[in-house]
Structure formats: C-alpha cells, structure tokens
Write a protein that holds these residues in place. Structure first.
Motif, PDB file in Angstrom:
ATOM      1  N   UNK A   1       8.107   4.481   0.900  1.00 46.43           N
ATOM      2  CA  UNK A   1       9.460   3.962   1.122  1.00 46.43           C
ATOM      3  C   UNK A   1      10.181   3.760  -0.211  1.00 46.43           C
ATOM      4  N   UNK A   2       9.486   3.205  -1.183  1.00 46.07           N
ATOM      5  CA  UNK A   2      10.071   2.966  -2.506  1.00 46.07           C
ATOM      6  C   UNK A   2      10.476   4.272  -3.182  1.00 46.07           C
TER       7      UNK A   2
ATOM      8  N   UNK B   1       0.777  -1.228   0.000  1.00 49.15           N
ATOM      9  CA  UNK B   1       0.000   0.000   0.000  1.00 49.15           C
ATOM     10  C   UNK B   1       0.810   1.280   0.000  1.00 49.15           C
ATOM     11  N   UNK B   2       0.271   2.245   0.673  1.00 48.78           N
ATOM     12  CA  UNK B   2       0.826   3.594   0.675  1.00 48.78           C
ATOM     13  C   UNK B   2       2.188   3.664   1.355  1.00 48.78           C
TER      14      UNK B   2
END
Length: 71
Positions: free
Chosen positions: A9-10, A3-4
């Motif tokens: 993080x990505x 999810x968000x």
C-alpha cells in the motif's frame, strides 16, 4: 508492524503520486514526492502524527492543485 500488505500500500501510494506528477508535468509535485521519498528511506516520518499530517496535507494540496486542475 503491518507487514507485506502495508509495504504494498505504501509503495503503491508513492508510485501513483509519482505517476500523476510526471503525467501532468508538475515539477513542484514531483519534487515533493522525490523529497518525501528520500526522507522516508532515512527516517520514520510516518511513525509520528506530525509526519502523517505533513505528508497528507501537502500531498492533497499539491495533487488537487496540479492534477485535478489539469482534468
């Protein structure tokens, strides 16, 4: 899947790598980050173990060579 939080993080991982590549003027590391970012948009590279190993290995090597060497 995550999810968000996973998206944040990505994207922060990509942006931090991009920032250090530009800050240290390392064209090879910058090219790698741009190339891998384009691959991330067209293919699920990190969904397989080979993609994760490829990204972490080369990102770590290039980061340690160009960024840590400059400090």
């Amino acid at each position: 899947m995550h999810g968000l939080v996973g998206l944040i993080v990505f994207l922060s991982m990509i942006m931090i790598s991009f920032y250090y590549a530009v800050k240290n003027k390392s064209m090879l590391y910058l090219f790698f980050i741009i190339l891998i970012s384009i691959c991330f948009t067209t293919e699920a590279v990190l969904s397989r173990q080979a993609g994760v190993v490829f990204y972490t290995t080369f990102s770590s090597i290039l980061y340690s060579y160009f960024v840590i060497k400059e400090d």
